[in-house]
Design an enzyme around this catalytic site. Structure first.
Site, mmCIF file in Angstrom:
data_model
loop_
_atom_site.group_PDB
_atom_site.id
_atom_site.type_symbol
_atom_site.label_atom_id
_atom_site.label_comp_id
_atom_site.label_asym_id
_atom_site.label_seq_id
_atom_site.Cartn_x
_atom_site.Cartn_y
_atom_site.Cartn_z
ATOM 1 N N ASP B 352 16.360 -46.824 -76.720
ATOM 2 C CA ASP B 352 16.866 -45.742 -77.544
ATOM 3 C C ASP B 352 15.785 -44.659 -77.694
ATOM 4 O OD1 ASP B 352 18.939 -44.791 -79.427
ATOM 5 O OD2 ASP B 352 17.356 -45.059 -80.920
ATOM 6 N N GLU B 389 17.004 -43.800 -72.548
ATOM 7 C CA GLU B 389 17.714 -42.653 -73.097
ATOM 8 C C GLU B 389 16.642 -41.572 -73.110
ATOM 9 O OE1 GLU B 389 20.584 -41.609 -76.881
ATOM 10 O OE2 GLU B 389 18.706 -42.584 -77.291
#
Lengths: 112, 706
Positions: B352, B389
C-alpha cells in the site's frame, strides 16, 4: 482433568475427563505416550472433555504423527460439537477419524 | 536428556518468584526455548526497560521484571524467563527515557507497550466486541505455536503472467446473510467458499489488510445513518506480524494463526495463490495526538519520519509515516515479510502506498532505495510476487518509474484511467488503449508486460457496476459531507444517476461491465478484479467505503442470480484467458514476424483491416494476436482478433484474413443477450461472413482464428 488408560481387545483406550488446556496438556501428553508404548492402535475418548485449547489439539496431533510413523491408527471418540468446530476451523480435524462411541472406536481400529 | 546439558536450561536470577537469565539478542520478539521464553526488544534511546507479564485477559500484570543492565547488548534488551505458560501468557514492555517531543522522544514508562515483533495480539479477539476502554494494556502481545502441520504445502510459484487476481476483504466477502456460511466474516468462511473462487476462474486472492488492526480506531456515530463508523478496511496496522484475531472464528480461543494457515493450505490445494495487501507506510499510532501503542513509546525517532520540530511527516495521509529506510525499520519490514512468506506460505505482497518505501528519512525520494532493493534480492522472498501501489499521499507518483530491480510489478493506475475513459466514450484514447492491451510498453519497456497489474476497479473507488451507474460519488454515508474519496472517477451513468427500472439502461450497464471484463482479460500483463464485480456488486455510488461494516461492503450473494449474466460472462472470459497463452506473454510484442508465420505477433486494425485509426476523434480499435507467436513462438495457440467499439453506433469492422485453412469463430460479442454474448472455449460458432463483422455501439467482439 483425569486420564485413564484401559486395554480393550488389543486396543488401548485413553479416556480423558475435564478440560484440556496448557496447564493439563502436559499430563495428557505423558499419558498418551504411555499408551503409545503399549499399543500402536489408540482410541482417545473425549466424551467427558468440555473444552480443549490449542495446546490440547497439539497433543492430539503429536499422537497422530507418532502413531502414523509406526503405521498404527488413531481414532477420536465422543468429541463435542464445539471442539469439532474448532478442530474443523483450524484444520486439525482433517487428520482424524471421529466416532461417537468407544465401541465404534474399537471396531474402527480393528479393521484392516 | 540431551537438553539437561545445556547451560541456559537453568535460571540465574529470581525476582518476585519469577526465574530468569540473560537471553539471546536474536531473534527479536518472544520465542519459545527449552523451559522458558526468550524475550528480545530493541530501543536505541531508552535508558531502562521492564518486561510486564499478564495472565491472559487479566486487568493487572502478575509480574514486572526490570532488565538488569548486563542483559543489554548494544541497543537490545534480552532475557529468558522460565516456567511461563506459553498459551496463557500476555506480555508487554515499559520503556523509560526522555519525553521531549521537540527532540523526537516520546518515552512514557506509565504506558505498557506492545512488542513490534509479537506473533499475535490479544485484546481485539472478536470483531467489534466492545473493548474495555479502561484497560491499562489494550493490545497485548502473545506467543503462538509455530508448529503448524503444512504436510506438503508450499507457495505455488505460479508464473505471474498466468495470474488472475481477485482483490477481496476477509469480512466483506462472507458477512452478508446471503453468504450462507457457518462463521460469517472469517478466514474459515472463505475456506468454505473456495469452490466458488475456483469455479469463478481466479487463481490468486489478494486479501485486503489482515495484519492486526483495530476496527474501533476513530470509530464514531454516523451522522447520516446513526450507525457506527468503524475502520472496516483495516489500512492501519497495530502489529505487522499478527493476523487479525477478529477475522478468525477461533480468535476468541487465540487460534487465528492456525485458522489462517489452514485457509492458505486449502487455497493452495485448489491452485489459488494468496497475496497480502500490506501497509508499511504508516501505523495505527496516528499523529502527535494519537495513542501510544508500541513504536512511538519504544523508539519514536527510529520508527517514524519526524519534522525538525518533532512532528510526524504525513506522506500517508493518515497522520504518520513509518521510517522505512532507517536500517532498523528496514530490517523489521524484511523480517516481517520473510516470516509471512516462510511461516504462512504467502505467495506475494501488494504494498500500500509503496512510493513511501522509496523515501529517505527526511521524506525525499531516493534513486536507489535500500528497502526496495533488499526486498527484491531477498533469498526468502525470491519467488514471492512484489507489487507496488506506486504512489503515495505526499504526491509521489511512480507508475512506470518505480524502482523495480527486475522484480517489482505495479498497480497500473494509468491502465485503469485510460480504459475507463475509453469505455465512457471519451475521445483521444485509442493510442493509450493500444498501450493498455500490450502491457504498456511505453512505461514498462525494460520490465516486460508482467510489470503491469491491470485493473479497472479496486477497493478504492467505484465498483465496476457503479462506474456505469453514477456520474458522481455519493459518499454522504461517510459523514464527511461527500468531501472524501476521489473526484476523478471517469465514470458514466449511462443516462440515469443510480438505480433505474429502464431496461435499456440496465442492459447498457451490463454490456459496459462485459466490455470492461473483456478488455481486461485480453490485455497483456496481470489482470485483477475486485471481489463482487463478477456479480455486478454496487456500493450505491460510494467510492470510499472504508468505514462501513454493512451492506455497502458485504458481498450480496443473491446477486449471483440477479446478475447471472454478468457472473456467467466473468467466468467464461477468465476461462478464455486461461485457454489462450497468446494473451499471457512474458515479453513485449516485437511488431514483426519472427517465427515465419506470415503475420506479425500483434497487428492493429480499425474499421478497415490493417488501418488503425489513432486520430483524436477515433473511438475504434481492433487488434490481432498471431497464435504462432504465443509465448515467444514456443507454443502454438489460436489467433485472436479483438474489436473494441466505444462509438455509440454499430460499425462494420473489416476482418484481417487468416492463413489458408483457418476460419474466424465468434468467442465474444457483448452486444448480444446472455447465452450468445460469450461462448465456451472450443464451442465458438464459425462466422458465415469471414470478411467483416458488425460490432454494435459500445460493444466488444472477440474472434478466434483456427
Amino acid at each position: 482433568m483425569k486420564v485413564t488408560i484401559t486395554d480393550q481387545e488389543e486396543i488401548t483406550v485413553v479416556a480423558v475427563s475435564g478440560d484440556i488446556d496448557s496447564k493439563t496438556a502436559p499430563e495428557f501428553e505423558r499419558n498418551a505416550k504411555v499408551a503409545m508404548d503399549k499399543s500402536k492402535n489408540i482410541a482417545i475418548d473425549l466424551t467427558d472433555v468440555g473444552f480443549m485449547s490449542s495446546a490440547g489439539l497439539r497433543v492430539l496431533l503429536m499422537v497422530y504423527r507418532n502413531i502414523r510413523s509406526q503405521e498404527g491408527k488413531v481414532v477420536l471418540v465422543g468429541v463435542s460439537e464445539e471442539i469439532q468446530d474448532v478442530m474443523s476451523t483450524t484444520g486439525f480435524i482433517n487428520f482424524f477419524t471421529i466416532v461417537e462411541k468407544p465401541e465404534d472406536g474399537v471396531a474402527f481400529l480393528k479393521q484392516d | 536428556m540431551a537438553t539437561d546439558i545445556r547451560i541456559d536450561y537453568y535460571p540465574t536470577h529470581e525476582q518476585q518468584g519469577i526465574k530468569f537469565r540473560r537471553g539471546h539478542a536474536l531473534p527479536f520478539g518472544a520465542t519459545m526455548v527449552p523451559n522458558g521464553i526468550n524475550f528480545s526488544i530493541y530501543s536505541s534511546e531508552a535508558i531502562d526497560c521492564t518486561l510486564v507479564l499478564f495472565e491472559r485477559g487479566e486487568a493487572e500484570p502478575f509480574a514486572e521484571i526490570r532488565f538488569p543492565e548486563e542483559f543489554r547488548t548494544g541497543n537490545v534488551y534480552s532475557m529468558i524467563v522460565f516456567d511461563l505458560d506459553y498459551e496463557r501468557l500476555e506480555y508487554g514492555y515499559r520503556m523509560d527515557g526522555p519525553f521531549k517531543p521537540e527532540e523526537g522522544h516520546r518515552f512514557d514508562k506509565s504506558i505498557i507497550l506492545s512488542d513490534p515483533y509479537a506473533k499475535a495480539i490479544g485484546g481485539r479477539d472478536s470483531w467489534l466486541a466492545k473493548p474495555n476502554w479502561d484497560n491499562i494494556y489494550p493490545y497485548r502481545s502473545r506467543l503462538v505455536f509455530e508448529d503448524f502441520d503444512w504436510e506438503n504445502d508450499h507457495p505455488l510459484e505460479t508464473p505471474i503472467e498466468d495470474l488472475v487476481i481477485y482483490e477481496m476483504h476477509v469480512r466483506g466477502f462472507t458477512q452478508h446473510p446471503s453468504s450462507n456460511v457457518k462463521n460469517p466474516g472469517t478466514f474459515a468462511a472463505i475456506r468454505s467458499k473456495v469452490a466458488y473462487l475456483k469455479d469463478l476462474g481466479i487463481n490468486c486472492v489478494e486479501l485486503m489488510p489482515i495484519y492486526e488492526f483495530d476496527e474501533w480506531e476513530n470509530s464514531k456515530e454516523n451522522p447520516v445513518t446513526g450507525g457506527l463508523i468503524v475502520n472496516f478496511w483495516g489500512y492501519s496496522t497495530v502489529n505487522f506480524f499478527s493476523p487479525k484475531a477478529g477475522y478468525a472464528a477461533t480468535g476468541k480461543f487465540g487460534m487465528q494463526v492456525d485458522e489462517l494457515k489452514t485457509l492458505v493450505k486449502e487455497l493452495h490445494k485448489n491452485g489459488i495463490e494468496v497475496m497480502l495487501d500490506v501497509v508499511f507506510n504508516h501505523t495505527a499510532e496516528g499523529d502527535h495526538r494519537g495513542h501510544t501503542i508500541s513504536f512511538r513509546g519504544i523508539d519514536n525517532k527510529t520508527y517514524y519520519m519526524l519534522t525538525p520540530e518533532g512532528y510526524y511527516f504525513n506522506f500517508s495521509g493518515t497522520g504518520n509515516t513509518l521510517n522505512c529506510n532507517n536500517p532498523v525499520v528496514r530490517n523489521m519490514v524484511l523480517d516481517c515479510l520473510r516470516y509471512w512468506a516462510a511461516d504462512y506460505h504467502i505467495d506475494g505482497f501488494r504494498f500500500d502506498l509503496a512510493a513511501i518505501l522509496g523515501r529517505d528519512q527526511n521524506g525525499a525520494p531516493l534513486s536507489n532505495p535500500p528497502l526496495l532493493e533488499s526486498l527484491a534480492y531477498d533469498p526468502i522472498l525470491a519467488k514471492c510476487k512484489l507489487v507496488a501501489e506506486a504512489w503515495d499521499a505526499g504526491g509521489l507518483y511512480q507508475v512506470g518509474s518505480f524502482p523495480a530491480y527486475g522484480r517489482w510489478a505495479e498497480w497500473n493506475g494509468k491502465y485503469r484511467d485510460s480504459i475507463r475513459k475509453f469505455l465512457k466514450g471519451d475521445e483521444g484514447l485509442v493510442g493509450e488503449i493500444a498501450q493498455c492491451i500490450q502491457g504498456w510498453p511505453d512505461l514498462y519497456y525494460y520490465r516486460g508486460p508482467t510489470a503491469s497489474i491491470n485493473f479497472i476497479a479496486c477497493h478504492d473507488g467505484f465498483t465496476l457496476y457503479d462506474l456505469f451507474a453514477y456520474n458522481e460519488k455519493h459518499n454522504e454515508a461517510n459523514g464527511e459531507n461527500n468531501n472524501d474519496g476521489g473526484n476523478d472517477n471517469h465514470s458514466w451513468n449511462c443516462g440515469v444517476e443510480g438505480e433505474t427500472d429502464d431496461s435499456y439502461i440496465n442492459q447498457l450497464r451490463h454490456k459496459q461491465i462485459k466490455n470492461a471484463l473483456s478488455i481486461l482479460m485480453v490485455s497483456q500483463g496481470v489482470p485483477m478484479i475486485l471481489s463482487g464485480d463478477e456479480v455486478g456488486v454496487t456500493k450505491s455510488g460510494n467510492n470510499n467505503t472504508y468505514c462501513h461494516d454493512n451492506e455497502l461492503n458485504w458481498l450480496d450473494w443473491s446477486l449471483m442470480e440477479k446478475n447471472a449474466d454478468i457472473y456467467r460472462f466473468a467466468q467464461h472470459i477468465m476461462r478464455f484467458r486461461r485457454a489462450h497463452p497468446v494473451l499471457r506473454s512474458r515479453t513485449h510484442f516485437q511488431h514483426k514476424d519472427y517465427v515465419g508465420s506470415g503475420f506479425a505477433d500483434i497487428t492493429f486494425h480499425g474499421t478497415q483491416a490493417w488501418q488503425p485509426d489513432f486520430s483524436p476523434s477515433s473511438r475504434c480499435l481492433a487488434f490481432m494476436l498471431d497464435g504462432a507467436h504465443a509465448k515467444s513462438g514456443t507454443i502454438r495457440d489460436d489467433s485472436i482478433y479483438v474489436a473494441m467499439n466505444s462509438h455509440w453506433d454499430a460499425l462494420y469492422y473489416e476482418l484481417p484474413p487468416l492463413p489458408a485453412g483457418q476460419k474466424w469463430h465468434l468467442a465474444v460479442n457483448t452486444d448480444m443477450p446472455t447465452g450468445e454474448d460469450i461462448y465456451e472455449v472450443g464451442k465458438e460458432p464459425r462466422l458465415e461472413d469471414q470478411g467483416r463483422f458488425l460490432v454494435g455501439g459500445r460493444a466488444t467482439v472477440i474472434l478466434v482464428g483456427k
